[in-house]
Design an enzyme around this catalytic site. Structure first.
Site, short mmCIF file in Angstrom:
data_model
loop_
_atom_site.label_atom_id
_atom_site.label_comp_id
_atom_site.label_asym_id
_atom_site.label_seq_id
_atom_site.Cartn_x
_atom_site.Cartn_y
_atom_site.Cartn_z
N SER A 218 -7.32 3.24 -2.01
CA SER A 218 -7.63 2.49 -0.80
C SER A 218 -6.98 1.11 -0.86
CB SER A 218 -9.14 2.33 -0.65
OG SER A 218 -9.65 1.54 -1.69
N ARG A 222 -4.44 0.59 2.17
CA ARG A 222 -4.86 -0.36 3.20
C ARG A 222 -3.70 -1.27 3.58
NH1 ARG A 222 -8.72 -2.35 0.73
NH2 ARG A 222 -10.36 -1.08 1.66
N ASN A 226 -1.50 -0.81 7.14
CA ASN A 226 -1.43 -1.91 8.10
C ASN A 226 0.01 -2.31 8.39
OD1 ASN A 226 -4.02 -3.31 9.09
ND2 ASN A 226 -4.49 -2.64 7.01
#
Lengths: 289, 156
Positions: A218, A222, A226
């Site tokens: 994660s 992440r 993005n």
């Protein structure tokens, strides 16, 4: 921009922009730069993204040289412009580490500083209009050029896995192998009954192991997600330029708006990556009772 | 989008950057910050101390002025007193001196009067003798009439 042997369609334009410049073993057995997306795919693990490496190392050098300059001039007197700016960042990181990290480890603050500034610089590459550098590259004969290294999962995983390795190292160092294993096996269900306790070990381990492995995943996805999404929107806006004039002008407006919004994401993602690193390392240093 | 050697390359460069930061960037900057913090704290403390001393000096100044004023008043009073004394003394002196001069003058006048009286008496005696000669038409023998002459002289 597209190379000559690809038709200019929206889909090929997007795919072209999302392809790294890959160096590896070509199908004919020689080593070289992949000329198409398929070739790059066939190279497998033993290939390297030259653009990602170039930009990330270049920006990393920019980071350490700038900060080294400030560090060499660092005095307790009145700071100059550059020193003031650098000190501001260092103090910010220092306070973050101070608040978030309860253990004693001199490595954490430099890691946080490196991650924050480096990722910020990598992410900022996203604000350069998507066609500029790939176009220049195409002119000098480089087929692919993806200038945002944090847009490459290799880069984000490279950082998150390094942090994960440190988390494992410090978990074992601080808690011992037994302590670390207990943390994995005796939580979150810890009944008083010894028999039940043993019975719950597989369940606990499954939960905790997933929890543990999810951290680097994660952590890196992440950031990657993005930046990837942000880049994708820039590319989609850039497609509008190839339509008529009105749509192009509207696209320009959109790009400006998205770029302004994206500055926030760029900063925020760098900040989140740094904070999570501090938190993970802090958890590795904490002993559960 | 492929996972490949870039992953390892990135890890190595990340580790290098962290190592460099740990060795050459973080310590000097943090040390400088700490030192500056201390310098500023010291400076502020010194400023506070200076301020305090200024207050004390001001108090001392006010006290000194008050003292000086009291002293000045004292001195003026003393001077006034001394002045009065001197004037009184001078008056006394002048008075005694005047008396002395007056007494001396009186004495001199007395003396002179005495002298004049003596002279006058002798002349009157001579005159009386001359007068008597005229009256008697004869010479008065001083020695014969000495008793009479002395009697007249004593009466005068």
């Amino acid at each position: 921009m597209v190379s000559e042997h690809e038709a200019l369609t929206a889909s090929s334009y997007i795919k072209h922009h999302l392809q790294n410049l890959t160096y590896g073993k070509l199908p004919d057995g020689t080593w070289g730069i992949a000329q198409s997306i398929e070739e790059a795919k066939q190279m497998g693990f033993w290939a390297i993204h030259l653009d990602t490496m170039f930009f990330s190392i270049g920006l990393g050098l920019l980071f350490i040289i700038t900060f080294r300059l400030a560090a060499r001039q660092a005095t307790s007197g009145v700071p100059g412009g550059l020193q003031n700016f650098i000190e501001w960042i260092v103090e910010f990181i220092n306070s973050m580490v101070h608040d978030g990290f309860s253990g004693k480890n001199n490595l954490v603050a430099p890691i946080a500083l490196t991650l924050f500034v480096w990722i910020l610089l990598l992410n900022l590459m996203d604000l350069i209009p998507v066609d500029w550098i790939p176009h220049i590259a195409a002119v000098i004969g480089v087929p692919y050029m993806k200038i945002v290294p944090s847009n490459d999962p290799n880069a984000t995983f490279g950082m998150s896995l390094s942090v994960f390795a440190l988390v494992l190292y410090y978990s074992i160092k601080v808690k011992g192998i037994g302590g670390f294993a207990a943390e994995l096996g005796l939580q979150p269900f810890s009944p008083k009954n010894i028999f039940l306790k043993i019975l719950f070990i597989p369940v606990n381990f499954l939960l905790e192991f997933v929890n543990l492995v999810a951290k680097p995943l994660s952590h890196s996805l992440r950031l990657f997600g993005n930046m990837y999404a942000g880049e994708m929107i820039f590319i989609l806006i850039a497609i509008m330029y190839s339509a008529n004039f009105a749509l192009g002008a509207f696209g320009g407006l959109l790009q400006l708006g998205w770029a302004i919004f994206h500055v926030l994401i760029v900063l925020l993602q760098a900040f989140i990556f740094m904070v999570l690193t501090i938190v993970y390392l802090d958890m590795a240093h904490q002993e559960h009772h | 989008m492929n996972i490949n050697l870039t992953l390892i390359g990135q890890s190595i460069s990340f580790i290098f950057f962290v190592w460099f930061c740990l060795k050459f960037i973080w310590p000097p900057i943090i040390n400088a910050l700490e030192r500056r913090k201390k310098t500023i704290a010291d400076g502020l403390a010194a400023g506070e101390k200076g301020h305090h001393e200024l207050e004390l000096a001001k108090q001392r100044f006010v006290e000194m002025v008050k003292e000086a004023k009291a002293k000045a008043v004292d001195i003026i009073n003393q001077a006034q007193k001394r002045h009065d004394e001197i004037v009184d003394e001078a008056k006394d002196d002048a008075r005694t001196e005047g008396n002395r001069i007056l007494a001396a003058a009186r004495a001199e006048i007395d003396q002179e009067r005495q002298q004049v009286r003596e002279e006058l008496r002798q002349q009157v005696t001579l005159l009386a003798v001359a007068g008597a000669e005229q009256i008697l038409m004869r010479e008065v023998d001083q020695n014969v009439h000495k008793e009479v002459l002395d009697k007249i002289s004593a009466d005068l």
